[in-house]
Design a protein around this motif. Structure first.
Motif, PDB file in Angstrom:
ATOM      1  N   UNK A  16       0.824  -1.209   0.000  1.00 21.60           N
ATOM      2  CA  UNK A  16       0.000   0.000   0.000  1.00 21.60           C
ATOM      3  C   UNK A  16       0.856   1.255   0.000  1.00 21.60           C
ATOM      4  N   UNK A  17       1.849   1.285   0.893  1.00 19.77           N
ATOM      5  CA  UNK A  17       2.731   2.444   0.962  1.00 19.77           C
ATOM      6  C   UNK A  17       3.495   2.618  -0.341  1.00 19.77           C
ATOM      7  N   UNK A  18       3.965   1.513  -0.900  1.00 16.11           N
ATOM      8  CA  UNK A  18       4.736   1.569  -2.150  1.00 16.11           C
ATOM      9  C   UNK A  18       3.912   2.187  -3.273  1.00 16.11           C
ATOM     10  N   UNK A  19       2.668   1.797  -3.363  1.00 15.25           N
ATOM     11  CA  UNK A  19       1.796   2.348  -4.410  1.00 15.25           C
ATOM     12  C   UNK A  19       1.499   3.822  -4.158  1.00 15.25           C
ATOM     13  N   UNK A  20       1.347   4.173  -2.884  1.00 18.76           N
ATOM     14  CA  UNK A  20       1.025   5.569  -2.552  1.00 18.76           C
ATOM     15  C   UNK A  20       2.161   6.526  -2.884  1.00 18.76           C
ATOM     16  N   UNK A  21       3.414   6.093  -2.670  1.00 18.38           N
ATOM     17  CA  UNK A  21       4.541   7.013  -2.877  1.00 18.38           C
ATOM     18  C   UNK A  21       5.086   6.974  -4.298  1.00 18.38           C
ATOM     19  N   UNK A  22       4.609   6.040  -5.100  1.00 26.71           N
ATOM     20  CA  UNK A  22       5.136   5.900  -6.467  1.00 26.71           C
ATOM     21  C   UNK A  22       4.445   6.887  -7.400  1.00 26.71           C
ATOM     22  N   UNK A  23       4.982   8.085  -7.426  1.00 27.74           N
ATOM     23  CA  UNK A  23       4.453   9.161  -8.264  1.00 27.74           C
ATOM     24  C   UNK A  23       5.530  10.220  -8.413  1.00 27.74           C
ATOM     25  N   UNK A  24       5.342  11.106  -9.366  1.00 24.61           N
ATOM     26  CA  UNK A  24       6.279  12.215  -9.586  1.00 24.61           C
ATOM     27  C   UNK A  24       7.723  11.734  -9.749  1.00 24.61           C
ATOM     28  N   UNK A  25       7.874  10.664 -10.519  1.00 24.23           N
ATOM     29  CA  UNK A  25       9.220  10.161 -10.804  1.00 24.23           C
ATOM     30  C   UNK A  25       9.767   9.186  -9.789  1.00 24.23           C
ATOM     31  N   UNK A  46       2.787  -5.180  -7.844  1.00 24.58           N
ATOM     32  CA  UNK A  46       3.552  -3.953  -7.608  1.00 24.58           C
ATOM     33  C   UNK A  46       4.082  -3.380  -8.913  1.00 24.58           C
ATOM     34  N   UNK A  47       4.570  -4.253  -9.781  1.00 19.99           N
ATOM     35  CA  UNK A  47       5.104  -3.805 -11.071  1.00 19.99           C
ATOM     36  C   UNK A  47       4.001  -3.173 -11.908  1.00 19.99           C
ATOM     37  N   UNK A  48       2.838  -3.804 -11.972  1.00 17.07           N
ATOM     38  CA  UNK A  48       1.731  -3.277 -12.768  1.00 17.07           C
ATOM     39  C   UNK A  48       1.225  -1.949 -12.225  1.00 17.07           C
ATOM     40  N   UNK A  49       1.396  -1.740 -10.914  1.00 14.64           N
ATOM     41  CA  UNK A  49       0.946  -0.496 -10.292  1.00 14.64           C
ATOM     42  C   UNK A  49       1.987   0.618 -10.390  1.00 14.64           C
ATOM     43  N   UNK A  50       3.123   0.328 -11.004  1.00 13.65           N
ATOM     44  CA  UNK A  50       4.172   1.334 -11.126  1.00 13.65           C
ATOM     45  C   UNK A  50       4.984   1.525  -9.863  1.00 13.65           C
ATOM     46  N   UNK A  51       4.882   0.563  -8.938  1.00 11.31           N
ATOM     47  CA  UNK A  51       5.584   0.676  -7.668  1.00 11.31           C
ATOM     48  C   UNK A  51       6.827  -0.194  -7.600  1.00 11.31           C
ATOM     49  N   UNK A  52       7.111  -0.932  -8.661  1.00  9.33           N
ATOM     50  CA  UNK A  52       8.281  -1.806  -8.717  1.00  9.33           C
ATOM     51  C   UNK A  52       8.931  -1.687 -10.073  1.00  9.33           C
ATOM     52  N   UNK A  53      10.242  -1.561 -10.067  1.00  9.49           N
ATOM     53  CA  UNK A  53      11.013  -1.525 -11.317  1.00  9.49           C
ATOM     54  C   UNK A  53      12.054  -2.626 -11.269  1.00  9.49           C
ATOM     55  N   UNK A  94       8.731   3.051  -5.904  1.00 13.49           N
ATOM     56  CA  UNK A  94       9.054   2.696  -4.517  1.00 13.49           C
ATOM     57  C   UNK A  94      10.219   1.738  -4.383  1.00 13.49           C
ATOM     58  N   UNK A  95      10.236   0.661  -5.165  1.00 13.55           N
ATOM     59  CA  UNK A  95      11.250  -0.376  -5.004  1.00 13.55           C
ATOM     60  C   UNK A  95      11.785  -0.812  -6.343  1.00 13.55           C
ATOM     61  N   UNK A  96      13.091  -0.901  -6.450  1.00 14.39           N
ATOM     62  CA  UNK A  96      13.739  -1.429  -7.649  1.00 14.39           C
ATOM     63  C   UNK A  96      14.535  -2.670  -7.265  1.00 14.39           C
ATOM     64  N   UNK A  97      14.463  -3.710  -8.096  1.00 13.23           N
ATOM     65  CA  UNK A  97      15.152  -4.967  -7.802  1.00 13.23           C
ATOM     66  C   UNK A  97      15.848  -5.497  -9.055  1.00 13.23           C
ATOM     67  N   UNK A  98      16.813  -6.350  -8.831  1.00  9.60           N
ATOM     68  CA  UNK A  98      17.492  -7.072  -9.908  1.00  9.60           C
ATOM     69  C   UNK A  98      17.252  -8.558  -9.699  1.00  9.60           C
ATOM     70  N   UNK A  99      16.357  -9.174 -10.463  1.00 11.96           N
ATOM     71  CA  UNK A  99      16.124 -10.618 -10.308  1.00 11.96           C
ATOM     72  C   UNK A  99      17.310 -11.463 -10.740  1.00 11.96           C
ATOM     73  N   UNK A 100      18.200 -10.892 -11.552  1.00 14.68           N
ATOM     74  CA  UNK A 100      19.293 -11.670 -12.096  1.00 14.68           C
ATOM     75  C   UNK A 100      18.863 -12.423 -13.332  1.00 14.68           C
TER      76      UNK A 100
END
Length: 456
Positions: free
Chosen positions: A210-219, A275-282, A222-228
Protein backbone atom coordinates in the motif's frame (compact mmCIF):
# COMPACT_ATOMS: atom_id res chain seq x y z
CA UNK A 1 20.05 -12.08 -1.02
CA UNK A 2 20.35 -6.54 -2.18
CA UNK A 3 21.89 -4.66 -4.32
CA UNK A 4 25.48 -4.20 -4.29
CA UNK A 5 28.62 -5.76 -5.35
CA UNK A 6 31.12 -4.00 -7.51
CA UNK A 7 34.16 -5.29 -5.68
CA UNK A 8 34.79 -8.13 -3.31
CA UNK A 9 33.57 -5.88 -0.52
CA UNK A 10 30.33 -5.47 -2.40
CA UNK A 11 30.14 -9.14 -3.29
CA UNK A 12 29.93 -10.01 0.34
CA UNK A 13 26.96 -7.91 1.33
CA UNK A 14 24.28 -8.92 -1.16
CA UNK A 15 21.14 -10.56 0.21
CA UNK A 16 21.76 -13.36 -2.24
CA UNK A 17 25.40 -13.71 -1.41
CA UNK A 18 24.90 -17.22 -0.17
CA UNK A 19 25.43 -18.38 -3.72
CA UNK A 20 27.72 -15.74 -5.10
CA UNK A 21 29.62 -15.42 -8.34
CA UNK A 22 31.48 -12.85 -10.34
CA UNK A 23 30.34 -10.51 -11.54
CA UNK A 24 26.82 -11.63 -10.68
CA UNK A 25 25.56 -12.56 -7.22
CA UNK A 26 25.39 -16.34 -7.29
CA UNK A 27 27.66 -18.92 -8.84
CA UNK A 28 26.01 -21.30 -11.26
CA UNK A 29 27.66 -24.71 -11.13
CA UNK A 30 26.53 -26.00 -14.45
CA UNK A 31 27.57 -27.93 -17.52
CA UNK A 32 31.08 -29.00 -18.35
CA UNK A 33 32.78 -26.63 -15.93
CA UNK A 34 31.04 -28.19 -12.94
CA UNK A 35 31.67 -31.71 -14.21
CA UNK A 36 35.33 -31.01 -14.79
CA UNK A 37 35.81 -29.53 -11.36
CA UNK A 38 34.06 -32.47 -9.72
CA UNK A 39 36.35 -34.87 -11.53
CA UNK A 40 39.37 -32.86 -10.46
CA UNK A 41 38.27 -32.95 -6.84
CA UNK A 42 37.54 -36.66 -7.01
CA UNK A 43 40.94 -37.36 -8.53
CA UNK A 44 42.64 -35.36 -5.82
CA UNK A 45 40.71 -37.00 -3.03
CA UNK A 46 41.55 -40.51 -4.17
CA UNK A 47 45.18 -39.96 -3.32
CA UNK A 48 44.67 -37.88 -0.21
CA UNK A 49 45.91 -39.06 3.17
CA UNK A 50 43.40 -36.78 4.91
CA UNK A 51 40.38 -37.94 6.87
CA UNK A 52 37.57 -36.18 5.05
CA UNK A 53 35.29 -39.20 4.88
CA UNK A 54 33.65 -38.60 8.24
CA UNK A 55 33.88 -42.23 9.40
CA UNK A 56 33.69 -43.29 13.04
CA UNK A 57 37.23 -44.64 13.30
CA UNK A 58 38.47 -41.68 15.35
CA UNK A 59 40.47 -40.23 12.45
CA UNK A 60 38.37 -37.05 12.64
CA UNK A 61 39.36 -36.27 16.23
CA UNK A 62 40.73 -32.80 16.90
CA UNK A 63 44.54 -32.94 16.60
CA UNK A 64 46.67 -31.55 19.42
CA UNK A 65 48.17 -28.11 18.86
CA UNK A 66 51.87 -27.57 19.59
CA UNK A 67 52.28 -23.84 20.32
CA UNK A 68 56.07 -24.09 20.01
CA UNK A 69 56.06 -25.52 16.47
CA UNK A 70 56.61 -23.08 13.64
CA UNK A 71 53.51 -23.49 11.49
CA UNK A 72 52.15 -21.73 8.41
CA UNK A 73 48.53 -22.01 7.34
CA UNK A 74 46.93 -20.53 4.26
CA UNK A 75 43.47 -18.93 4.22
CA UNK A 76 41.89 -18.39 0.81
CA UNK A 77 39.13 -15.79 1.00
CA UNK A 78 37.27 -13.02 -0.84
CA UNK A 79 37.41 -10.32 1.86
CA UNK A 80 39.92 -8.56 -0.33
CA UNK A 81 39.03 -4.87 -0.18
CA UNK A 82 37.61 -2.09 1.93
CA UNK A 83 36.61 -2.51 5.55
CA UNK A 84 36.45 -6.29 5.19
CA UNK A 85 40.10 -6.55 4.19
CA UNK A 86 41.17 -4.26 7.03
CA UNK A 87 39.06 -6.13 9.58
CA UNK A 88 40.35 -9.54 8.51
CA UNK A 89 43.95 -8.36 8.64
CA UNK A 90 43.32 -7.08 12.17
CA UNK A 91 41.97 -10.50 13.19
CA UNK A 92 45.15 -12.11 11.84
CA UNK A 93 47.31 -9.58 13.65
CA UNK A 94 45.45 -10.09 16.94
CA UNK A 95 45.74 -13.86 16.58
CA UNK A 96 49.46 -13.58 16.01
CA UNK A 97 49.97 -11.83 19.34
CA UNK A 98 48.83 -14.96 21.18
CA UNK A 99 50.22 -17.43 18.63
CA UNK A 100 53.66 -16.08 17.67
CA UNK A 101 54.76 -19.32 16.03
CA UNK A 102 51.77 -19.51 13.68
CA UNK A 103 51.84 -17.60 10.41
CA UNK A 104 48.53 -16.97 8.65
CA UNK A 105 49.01 -16.37 4.93
CA UNK A 106 45.96 -14.64 3.49
CA UNK A 107 45.32 -15.60 -0.13
CA UNK A 108 43.10 -12.73 -1.32
CA UNK A 109 40.66 -13.35 -4.16
CA UNK A 110 38.77 -10.45 -5.78
CA UNK A 111 35.32 -12.07 -5.67
CA UNK A 112 33.53 -15.28 -4.80
CA UNK A 113 33.55 -16.63 -8.34
CA UNK A 114 37.32 -16.38 -8.48
CA UNK A 115 37.57 -17.80 -4.97
CA UNK A 116 35.65 -20.90 -5.95
CA UNK A 117 37.63 -21.37 -9.17
CA UNK A 118 41.01 -20.90 -7.48
CA UNK A 119 40.14 -23.17 -4.57
CA UNK A 120 39.09 -25.99 -6.88
CA UNK A 121 42.16 -25.51 -9.03
CA UNK A 122 44.51 -25.75 -6.05
CA UNK A 123 42.68 -28.77 -4.67
CA UNK A 124 42.88 -30.46 -8.05
CA UNK A 125 46.59 -29.70 -8.24
CA UNK A 126 47.21 -31.19 -4.81
CA UNK A 127 48.02 -27.82 -3.22
CA UNK A 128 44.82 -27.00 -1.39
CA UNK A 129 44.82 -24.07 1.03
CA UNK A 130 44.60 -25.03 4.68
CA UNK A 131 41.25 -23.31 5.03
CA UNK A 132 38.97 -21.36 2.72
CA UNK A 133 35.70 -19.49 2.65
CA UNK A 134 32.93 -21.56 1.12
CA UNK A 135 29.20 -21.57 0.56
CA UNK A 136 27.23 -24.64 1.54
CA UNK A 137 26.82 -25.91 -2.00
CA UNK A 138 30.58 -25.69 -2.53
CA UNK A 139 31.19 -27.53 0.73
CA UNK A 140 28.76 -30.23 -0.38
CA UNK A 141 30.88 -30.90 -3.43
CA UNK A 142 34.09 -30.83 -1.37
CA UNK A 143 32.63 -33.26 1.16
CA UNK A 144 31.42 -35.62 -1.56
CA UNK A 145 34.96 -35.62 -2.94
CA UNK A 146 36.41 -36.20 0.55
CA UNK A 147 38.75 -33.24 0.40
CA UNK A 148 37.54 -31.45 3.54
CA UNK A 149 37.44 -32.50 7.19
CA UNK A 150 34.16 -33.01 9.07
CA UNK A 151 34.02 -30.76 12.11
CA UNK A 152 31.59 -32.42 14.53
CA UNK A 153 34.35 -33.28 16.99
CA UNK A 154 35.82 -29.81 16.60
CA UNK A 155 32.52 -28.08 17.33
CA UNK A 156 31.96 -30.29 20.36
CA UNK A 157 35.31 -29.14 21.75
CA UNK A 158 34.57 -25.43 21.25
CA UNK A 159 33.26 -23.49 24.23
CA UNK A 160 31.47 -20.85 22.14
CA UNK A 161 29.56 -23.22 19.85
CA UNK A 162 26.62 -23.66 22.25
CA UNK A 163 25.91 -19.92 22.05
CA UNK A 164 25.84 -19.74 18.25
CA UNK A 165 22.49 -18.70 16.78
CA UNK A 166 20.33 -21.64 15.74
CA UNK A 167 20.29 -20.77 12.03
CA UNK A 168 24.07 -20.39 12.12
CA UNK A 169 24.41 -23.86 13.64
CA UNK A 170 22.16 -25.35 10.99
CA UNK A 171 24.09 -23.57 8.25
CA UNK A 172 27.28 -25.32 9.41
CA UNK A 173 25.78 -28.67 8.42
CA UNK A 174 25.27 -30.39 5.11
CA UNK A 175 22.28 -32.56 4.28
CA UNK A 176 23.91 -35.57 5.98
CA UNK A 177 23.44 -33.78 9.31
CA UNK A 178 27.18 -33.51 9.95
CA UNK A 179 29.07 -30.28 10.60
CA UNK A 180 31.44 -29.55 7.72
CA UNK A 181 31.84 -25.78 8.06
CA UNK A 182 32.70 -23.15 10.65
CA UNK A 183 30.89 -19.77 10.52
CA UNK A 184 32.45 -16.58 9.27
CA UNK A 185 30.53 -13.68 7.66
CA UNK A 186 26.78 -13.81 8.30
CA UNK A 187 23.88 -11.51 7.47
CA UNK A 188 20.11 -11.27 7.22
CA UNK A 189 17.86 -8.92 5.29
CA UNK A 190 16.35 -5.61 6.41
CA UNK A 191 14.35 -2.78 4.84
CA UNK A 192 16.09 0.53 4.18
CA UNK A 193 13.74 3.43 3.55
CA UNK A 194 13.63 7.14 2.93
CA UNK A 195 12.23 8.05 6.35
CA UNK A 196 11.09 11.44 5.10
CA UNK A 197 9.14 9.85 2.26
CA UNK A 198 7.86 6.92 4.37
CA UNK A 199 7.38 8.02 7.98
CA UNK A 200 6.42 4.67 9.53
CA UNK A 201 8.00 1.31 8.84
CA UNK A 202 5.60 -1.16 7.17
CA UNK A 203 4.70 -3.99 9.53
CA UNK A 204 3.19 -6.37 6.96
CA UNK A 205 3.79 -7.00 3.29
CA UNK A 206 0.25 -5.72 2.64
CA UNK A 207 1.25 -2.46 4.35
CA UNK A 208 4.44 -2.40 2.27
CA UNK A 209 2.44 -2.75 -0.96
CA UNK A 210 0.00 0.00 0.00
CA UNK A 211 2.73 2.44 0.96
CA UNK A 212 4.74 1.57 -2.15
CA UNK A 213 1.80 2.35 -4.41
CA UNK A 214 1.02 5.57 -2.55
CA UNK A 215 4.54 7.01 -2.88
CA UNK A 216 5.14 5.90 -6.47
CA UNK A 217 4.45 9.16 -8.26
CA UNK A 218 6.28 12.22 -9.59
CA UNK A 219 9.22 10.16 -10.80
CA UNK A 220 9.44 7.91 -7.73
CA UNK A 221 9.18 4.13 -8.02
CA UNK A 222 9.05 2.70 -4.52
CA UNK A 223 11.25 -0.38 -5.00
CA UNK A 224 13.74 -1.43 -7.65
CA UNK A 225 15.15 -4.97 -7.80
CA UNK A 226 17.49 -7.07 -9.91
CA UNK A 227 16.12 -10.62 -10.31
CA UNK A 228 19.29 -11.67 -12.10
CA UNK A 229 19.31 -14.27 -14.83
CA UNK A 230 19.97 -17.96 -15.45
CA UNK A 231 23.68 -17.26 -15.07
CA UNK A 232 23.40 -15.33 -11.82
CA UNK A 233 20.29 -14.97 -9.65
CA UNK A 234 20.40 -11.67 -7.77
CA UNK A 235 18.72 -9.80 -4.97
CA UNK A 236 15.28 -9.80 -6.54
CA UNK A 237 15.22 -13.59 -6.51
CA UNK A 238 16.27 -13.65 -2.87
CA UNK A 239 13.50 -11.17 -1.99
CA UNK A 240 11.02 -13.39 -3.81
CA UNK A 241 12.20 -16.44 -1.84
CA UNK A 242 11.63 -14.57 1.43
CA UNK A 243 8.18 -13.43 0.29
CA UNK A 244 7.23 -16.99 -0.63
CA UNK A 245 8.14 -18.26 2.83
CA UNK A 246 6.19 -15.47 4.50
CA UNK A 247 3.23 -16.54 2.38
CA UNK A 248 3.44 -20.17 3.43
CA UNK A 249 5.84 -21.95 1.06
CA UNK A 250 9.57 -22.51 0.88
CA UNK A 251 10.98 -22.34 -2.61
CA UNK A 252 13.24 -25.33 -1.92
CA UNK A 253 12.69 -28.23 0.47
CA UNK A 254 15.50 -28.94 2.94
CA UNK A 255 16.92 -31.57 0.58
CA UNK A 256 17.02 -29.08 -2.30
CA UNK A 257 13.86 -30.26 -4.07
CA UNK A 258 12.32 -27.31 -5.98
CA UNK A 259 8.80 -26.33 -4.91
CA UNK A 260 8.18 -23.42 -7.26
CA UNK A 261 4.53 -24.27 -7.98
CA UNK A 262 3.37 -24.30 -4.37
CA UNK A 263 0.64 -21.84 -3.44
CA UNK A 264 2.83 -19.47 -1.43
CA UNK A 265 5.40 -19.32 -4.24
CA UNK A 266 2.73 -18.36 -6.77
CA UNK A 267 1.26 -15.75 -4.41
CA UNK A 268 4.69 -14.22 -3.85
CA UNK A 269 5.27 -13.73 -7.57
CA UNK A 270 1.74 -12.40 -8.03
CA UNK A 271 2.54 -9.88 -5.29
CA UNK A 272 5.60 -8.63 -7.14
CA UNK A 273 3.76 -8.51 -10.47
CA UNK A 274 0.98 -6.49 -8.84
CA UNK A 275 3.55 -3.95 -7.61
CA UNK A 276 5.10 -3.81 -11.07
CA UNK A 277 1.73 -3.28 -12.77
CA UNK A 278 0.95 -0.50 -10.29
CA UNK A 279 4.17 1.33 -11.13
CA UNK A 280 5.58 0.68 -7.67
CA UNK A 281 8.28 -1.81 -8.72
CA UNK A 282 11.01 -1.52 -11.32
CA UNK A 283 13.46 -4.16 -12.49
CA UNK A 284 17.02 -3.36 -13.51
CA UNK A 285 20.50 -4.78 -13.20
CA UNK A 286 23.23 -3.91 -10.77
CA UNK A 287 22.22 -2.25 -7.52
CA UNK A 288 18.97 -0.54 -8.49
CA UNK A 289 17.36 -0.41 -5.05
CA UNK A 290 20.36 1.21 -3.46
CA UNK A 291 20.90 3.61 -6.35
CA UNK A 292 17.26 4.69 -6.52
CA UNK A 293 17.09 5.19 -2.75
CA UNK A 294 20.21 7.34 -2.78
CA UNK A 295 18.94 9.39 -5.73
CA UNK A 296 15.58 9.97 -3.99
CA UNK A 297 13.89 8.12 -6.84
CA UNK A 298 13.02 5.13 -4.65
CA UNK A 299 11.44 4.78 -1.23
CA UNK A 300 12.92 1.41 -0.24
CA UNK A 301 15.87 -0.89 -0.66
CA UNK A 302 15.41 -4.44 0.64
CA UNK A 303 18.86 -5.85 1.23
CA UNK A 304 21.44 -7.25 3.62
CA UNK A 305 22.43 -5.69 6.93
CA UNK A 306 25.91 -5.57 5.40
CA UNK A 307 24.55 -3.08 2.86
CA UNK A 308 24.32 -0.41 5.55
CA UNK A 309 27.60 1.45 4.87
CA UNK A 310 26.97 1.34 1.11
CA UNK A 311 23.41 2.62 1.46
CA UNK A 312 24.54 5.26 3.92
CA UNK A 313 27.13 6.40 1.41
CA UNK A 314 24.55 6.45 -1.40
CA UNK A 315 22.17 8.55 0.70
CA UNK A 316 24.97 10.89 1.62
CA UNK A 317 23.02 12.66 4.35
CA UNK A 318 20.41 14.01 1.93
CA UNK A 319 17.64 12.58 4.11
CA UNK A 320 17.14 10.40 7.14
CA UNK A 321 17.52 6.72 6.27
CA UNK A 322 15.35 4.39 8.32
CA UNK A 323 16.22 0.73 8.82
CA UNK A 324 13.72 -1.85 10.04
CA UNK A 325 12.90 -5.54 10.10
CA UNK A 326 11.22 -7.19 7.14
CA UNK A 327 7.42 -7.00 7.09
CA UNK A 328 5.43 -10.10 7.97
CA UNK A 329 3.26 -12.11 5.61
CA UNK A 330 0.19 -14.27 6.25
CA UNK A 331 2.46 -17.04 7.58
CA UNK A 332 4.46 -14.68 9.77
CA UNK A 333 7.99 -13.37 9.55
CA UNK A 334 10.59 -14.85 7.21
CA UNK A 335 14.19 -13.98 6.53
CA UNK A 336 17.17 -15.39 4.73
CA UNK A 337 20.57 -16.20 6.16
CA UNK A 338 23.42 -15.28 3.87
CA UNK A 339 27.19 -15.35 3.99
CA UNK A 340 29.98 -17.92 3.91
CA UNK A 341 31.57 -20.40 6.25
CA UNK A 342 35.10 -21.77 6.50
CA UNK A 343 36.14 -25.29 5.47
CA UNK A 344 39.26 -27.18 6.57
CA UNK A 345 41.01 -29.18 3.87
CA UNK A 346 42.03 -32.77 4.49
CA UNK A 347 45.51 -32.52 2.97
CA UNK A 348 46.72 -30.39 5.88
CA UNK A 349 49.02 -32.03 8.41
CA UNK A 350 47.83 -32.58 11.96
CA UNK A 351 49.75 -29.53 13.19
CA UNK A 352 48.40 -27.41 10.36
CA UNK A 353 44.87 -28.55 11.13
CA UNK A 354 45.40 -27.82 14.80
CA UNK A 355 46.77 -24.35 14.07
CA UNK A 356 43.94 -23.66 11.63
CA UNK A 357 41.43 -24.77 14.25
CA UNK A 358 43.00 -22.38 16.78
CA UNK A 359 42.48 -19.57 14.26
CA UNK A 360 38.93 -20.64 13.34
CA UNK A 361 37.97 -20.67 17.01
CA UNK A 362 39.60 -17.28 17.52
CA UNK A 363 37.48 -15.77 14.75
CA UNK A 364 34.25 -16.78 16.48
CA UNK A 365 35.03 -15.62 20.00
CA UNK A 366 32.54 -12.97 21.14
CA UNK A 367 35.31 -10.37 21.24
CA UNK A 368 36.48 -10.97 17.68
CA UNK A 369 32.94 -11.34 16.34
CA UNK A 370 32.03 -7.99 17.90
CA UNK A 371 35.06 -6.33 16.35
CA UNK A 372 34.39 -7.94 12.96
CA UNK A 373 30.72 -7.00 12.95
CA UNK A 374 31.37 -3.43 14.07
CA UNK A 375 33.92 -2.94 11.29
CA UNK A 376 32.12 -4.66 8.40
CA UNK A 377 28.36 -4.55 9.00
CA UNK A 378 28.05 -8.32 9.19
CA UNK A 379 26.30 -9.84 12.19
CA UNK A 380 28.05 -11.62 15.06
CA UNK A 381 27.25 -15.32 15.14
CA UNK A 382 25.95 -15.20 18.70
CA UNK A 383 24.14 -12.66 20.86
CA UNK A 384 27.00 -12.90 23.36
CA UNK A 385 28.89 -10.43 21.18
CA UNK A 386 26.28 -7.78 21.88
CA UNK A 387 27.73 -7.49 25.39
CA UNK A 388 31.11 -6.47 24.00
CA UNK A 389 31.98 -2.76 24.00
CA UNK A 390 32.48 -2.68 20.22
CA UNK A 391 28.94 -3.91 19.58
CA UNK A 392 27.40 -1.81 22.35
CA UNK A 393 28.59 1.26 20.51
CA UNK A 394 27.16 -0.02 17.22
CA UNK A 395 23.80 -0.81 18.82
CA UNK A 396 23.63 2.70 20.29
CA UNK A 397 23.93 4.10 16.77
CA UNK A 398 21.85 1.39 15.05
CA UNK A 399 19.30 -0.08 17.50
CA UNK A 400 17.86 -2.31 14.77
CA UNK A 401 21.02 -4.44 14.94
CA UNK A 402 19.73 -6.16 18.09
CA UNK A 403 16.64 -7.43 16.28
CA UNK A 404 18.72 -8.47 13.28
CA UNK A 405 20.95 -10.60 15.52
CA UNK A 406 17.86 -12.26 17.00
CA UNK A 407 16.74 -13.19 13.49
CA UNK A 408 19.85 -15.35 13.16
CA UNK A 409 17.90 -17.89 15.19
CA UNK A 410 15.08 -18.19 12.65
CA UNK A 411 16.44 -17.10 9.26
CA UNK A 412 16.63 -19.79 6.59
CA UNK A 413 19.52 -20.35 4.22
CA UNK A 414 19.17 -22.07 0.87
CA UNK A 415 19.86 -25.82 1.11
CA UNK A 416 23.56 -26.67 0.65
CA UNK A 417 22.90 -28.68 -2.51
CA UNK A 418 24.73 -28.01 -5.76
CA UNK A 419 21.63 -28.37 -7.94
CA UNK A 420 19.94 -25.54 -6.04
CA UNK A 421 22.28 -23.07 -7.71
CA UNK A 422 21.24 -23.91 -11.25
CA UNK A 423 17.59 -24.25 -10.21
CA UNK A 424 17.77 -20.75 -8.72
CA UNK A 425 18.85 -19.49 -12.12
CA UNK A 426 15.73 -21.02 -13.65
CA UNK A 427 13.70 -19.31 -10.95
CA UNK A 428 15.26 -15.95 -11.86
CA UNK A 429 14.19 -16.45 -15.46
CA UNK A 430 10.64 -17.16 -14.26
CA UNK A 431 10.63 -13.90 -12.29
CA UNK A 432 11.89 -11.95 -15.28
CA UNK A 433 9.26 -13.48 -17.58
CA UNK A 434 6.39 -12.76 -15.18
CA UNK A 435 7.54 -9.24 -14.29
CA UNK A 436 8.00 -8.37 -17.97
CA UNK A 437 4.54 -9.67 -18.81
CA UNK A 438 5.79 -12.56 -20.92
CA UNK A 439 3.99 -15.18 -18.82
CA UNK A 440 1.51 -15.39 -15.97
CA UNK A 441 3.16 -16.05 -12.58
CA UNK A 442 1.76 -19.57 -12.20
CA UNK A 443 2.78 -20.51 -15.74
CA UNK A 444 6.28 -19.07 -15.41
CA UNK A 445 6.83 -20.95 -12.16
CA UNK A 446 5.41 -24.20 -13.55
CA UNK A 447 7.85 -24.02 -16.45
CA UNK A 448 10.76 -23.34 -14.07
CA UNK A 449 9.63 -26.23 -11.88
CA UNK A 450 9.58 -28.64 -14.82
CA UNK A 451 13.07 -27.59 -15.91
CA UNK A 452 14.42 -27.71 -12.34
CA UNK A 453 13.08 -31.24 -11.85
CA UNK A 454 14.90 -32.29 -15.01
CA UNK A 455 18.21 -31.28 -13.42
CA UNK A 456 18.02 -34.41 -11.29
Amino acid sequence: MNAMRRTSARTAHSISSRIASAPTRRTVLAGAAASASALALAACSSGSSGSGDGDDSGSDAVPSFDPDAKTTITFMHAMASGDQKTALEKIVSDFGKDHPNVTIELQDQPDYGTLQTKTKAQVGAGSAPTIAQAYGNWASEYADSKVIVPLDAYAKANEDYADFAEAVKKDMQLTDGKIWMWPFNKSVVVVYRNAEMVKEEPKTWDDFAKVSKDVSKDGVVALSIDPGSAKGPAGGTALYEILAESMGSTVFADDGTPQFSEDGCVKALEYLVDLKDAGALAIASGYPGQEALGAEKGAFDVSSVASFPFNEQAVGGKFEMGVSALPEGPSGAANQLAGTNIVLFADASDQERAAAWEFMQFITTPEQQASWAAATGYLPVSSASLEQDAMKKVVEERPWITDAVKQLDTARALPPVTSVTEASGLLSVALQDALQGKAKPADALADAQKKAEALG
